[in-house]
Design a protein around this motif. Structure first.
Motif, mmCIF file in Angstrom:
data_model
loop_
_atom_site.group_PDB
_atom_site.id
_atom_site.type_symbol
_atom_site.label_atom_id
_atom_site.label_comp_id
_atom_site.label_asym_id
_atom_site.label_seq_id
_atom_site.Cartn_x
_atom_site.Cartn_y
_atom_site.Cartn_z
ATOM 1 N N LEU A 75 13.254 -2.235 -8.507
ATOM 2 C CA LEU A 75 12.548 -3.241 -7.718
ATOM 3 C C LEU A 75 12.438 -2.687 -6.308
ATOM 4 N N ILE A 76 11.231 -2.699 -5.768
ATOM 5 C CA ILE A 76 11.008 -2.231 -4.400
ATOM 6 C C ILE A 76 10.665 -3.436 -3.530
ATOM 7 N N ILE A 77 11.267 -3.519 -2.363
ATOM 8 C CA ILE A 77 10.920 -4.577 -1.415
ATOM 9 C C ILE A 77 10.342 -3.941 -0.157
ATOM 10 N N LEU A 151 6.914 -3.938 -7.002
ATOM 11 C CA LEU A 151 7.110 -4.063 -5.562
ATOM 12 C C LEU A 151 6.830 -5.497 -5.137
ATOM 13 N N VAL A 152 7.752 -6.047 -4.337
ATOM 14 C CA VAL A 152 7.611 -7.411 -3.836
ATOM 15 C C VAL A 152 7.609 -7.368 -2.313
ATOM 16 N N PHE A 153 6.658 -8.055 -1.698
ATOM 17 C CA PHE A 153 6.652 -8.214 -0.245
ATOM 18 C C PHE A 153 7.586 -9.380 0.073
ATOM 19 N N PRO A 171 15.987 -14.480 0.015
ATOM 20 C CA PRO A 171 17.113 -13.999 -0.795
ATOM 21 C C PRO A 171 16.836 -14.029 -2.295
ATOM 22 N N GLY A 172 16.033 -15.011 -2.751
ATOM 23 C CA GLY A 172 15.743 -15.124 -4.169
ATOM 24 C C GLY A 172 15.101 -13.872 -4.743
ATOM 25 N N THR A 173 14.336 -13.166 -3.919
ATOM 26 C CA THR A 173 13.692 -11.933 -4.374
ATOM 27 C C THR A 173 14.731 -10.903 -4.799
ATOM 28 N N LEU A 174 15.834 -10.836 -4.065
ATOM 29 C CA LEU A 174 16.870 -9.846 -4.341
ATOM 30 C C LEU A 174 17.591 -10.128 -5.655
ATOM 31 N N LYS A 175 17.578 -11.386 -6.085
ATOM 32 C CA LYS A 175 18.211 -11.736 -7.358
ATOM 33 C C LYS A 175 17.497 -11.080 -8.533
ATOM 34 N N ILE A 176 16.218 -10.742 -8.349
ATOM 35 C CA ILE A 176 15.462 -10.104 -9.428
ATOM 36 C C ILE A 176 16.129 -8.798 -9.836
ATOM 37 N N ALA A 177 16.491 -7.977 -8.840
ATOM 38 C CA ALA A 177 17.142 -6.696 -9.136
ATOM 39 C C ALA A 177 18.475 -6.921 -9.830
ATOM 40 N N GLN A 178 19.233 -7.920 -9.365
ATOM 41 C CA GLN A 178 20.537 -8.210 -9.967
ATOM 42 C C GLN A 178 20.386 -8.670 -11.412
ATOM 43 N N MET A 179 19.439 -9.563 -11.660
ATOM 44 C CA MET A 179 19.254 -10.118 -13.000
ATOM 45 C C MET A 179 18.670 -9.097 -13.977
ATOM 46 N N ALA A 180 17.836 -8.186 -13.455
ATOM 47 C CA ALA A 180 17.181 -7.195 -14.320
ATOM 48 C C ALA A 180 18.014 -5.929 -14.483
ATOM 49 N N ASN A 181 19.128 -5.834 -13.727
ATOM 50 C CA ASN A 181 19.985 -4.643 -13.770
ATOM 51 C C ASN A 181 19.221 -3.369 -13.424
ATOM 52 N N VAL A 182 18.468 -3.429 -12.325
ATOM 53 C CA VAL A 182 17.724 -2.261 -11.863
ATOM 54 C C VAL A 182 18.100 -1.966 -10.408
ATOM 55 N N PRO A 183 17.936 -0.709 -9.980
ATOM 56 C CA PRO A 183 18.200 -0.364 -8.578
ATOM 57 C C PRO A 183 17.214 -1.088 -7.653
ATOM 58 N N LEU A 184 17.622 -1.228 -6.400
ATOM 59 C CA LEU A 184 16.787 -1.862 -5.378
ATOM 60 C C LEU A 184 16.431 -0.832 -4.329
ATOM 61 N N LEU A 185 15.151 -0.606 -4.134
ATOM 62 C CA LEU A 185 14.690 0.308 -3.089
ATOM 63 C C LEU A 185 14.106 -0.505 -1.942
ATOM 64 N N CYS A 186 14.461 -0.138 -0.724
ATOM 65 C CA CYS A 186 14.010 -0.871 0.460
ATOM 66 C C CYS A 186 13.007 -0.020 1.237
ATOM 67 N N GLY A 187 11.847 -0.598 1.506
ATOM 68 C CA GLY A 187 10.795 0.124 2.202
ATOM 69 C C GLY A 187 10.315 -0.602 3.437
#
Length: 273
Positions: A75-77, A151-153, A171-187
């Protein structure tokens, strides 16, 4: 004058855009399940790059190998300034990805078909139940190995003043990475607000996108998202400030009057609406 550039883009790109939509985007948007995502993305990207070639965008990707060399979904933010943000990133990114957008995008001429063709998620910002439903859909999508990264804005809407800090991160956007068990990339991104803006006087538009942090699955899960969101917001602001300085250096390297240069670096031009 910008009006001449608009006319030029329409004259040069009009027929190819119609061609892409009649022969590809309409059927891709109507029945995406019939075509591999890589094929749909490749064609959509080819169309967007063809158009953006005449927008004269100068892509400046930094640390993007953090995404391209990642051997798993993520997940990219990112922050968000303009409707051109996702289009510019598609044009710049050979590695497929999709986006979360507002539902109104699906109703836009041409752009709406492209959004549907590459599996974009339409979010109703006025409907909380829709938002919860889409979060679940994105989580399921990220768990599907055949699908690309998303990618989520994270601000939820465009920041219409490029000279100010980010809008509050959701904050709810960040739960997506946690629930999907995927890395989080910050851009962090900067510069897309100038593309075809009538108050901008430069002939080539710098578009910056910097990936500045990666959180592995366990690291992302170790945080409470309400605590993590302001941390990442602060880090994003710091990254944007660096991009602003690079943007100013870019503008200062151009041949133009001091008056025009001052206007370009004040960031008070209107954001595409």
């Amino acid at each position: 004058m910008k009006i001449l550039q608009y006319i030029k883009v329409v004259l040069i790109c009009g027929l190819p855009i119609v061609f892409y939509h009649l022969f590809y985007m309409i059927r891709y948007a109507k029945h995406p399940e019939k075509y591999p995502f890589e094929k749909r993305y490749k064609v959509a990207r080819k169309e967007i790059r063809m158009v953006f070639k005449h927008f004269h965008v100068d892509y400046k990707l930094e640390n993007y190998e953090m995404f391209t060399k990642l051997d798993k979904k993520c997940l990219i933010i990112s922050n968000h300034y303009s409707l051109f943000d996702p289009l510019a990133l598609i044009a710049a990114s050979d590695k497929p990805l999709t986006f979360v957008c507002k539902k109104e995008v699906f109703k836009m001429p041409f752009v709406g078909k492209v959004a549907k063709a590459i599996d974009c998620f339409a979010l109703d910002r006025e409907n909380l139940m829709n938002q919860f439903s889409q979060i679940r859909n994105i989580v399921s999508y990220l768990k599907d190995e055949s699908k690309p990264s998303v990618l989520v804005f994270i601000e939820g809407t465009r920041n219409k003043d490029p000279g100010t800090p980010c809008l509050d991160f959701h904050p709810g956007t960040l739960k997506i990475a946690q629930m999907a068990n995927v890395p989080l990339l910050c851009g962090a991104t900067f510069g897309s607000f100038r593309i075809l803006d009538k108050k901008s006087h430069i002939k080539k538009y710098p578009y910056f996108f910097n990936l500045f942090r990666k959180l592995d699955v366990e690291e992302a899960k170790s945080y409470n998202t309400t605590e993590l969101a302001p941390i990442l917001q602060k880090e994003t602001d710091a990254s944007i400030n660096l991009l602003r300085n690079k943007d100013k250096d870019y503008i200062n390297s151009l041949k133009m009057s001091d008056k025009k240069r001052k206007l370009e670096t004040r960031f008070d031009i209107s954001v595409n609406s």
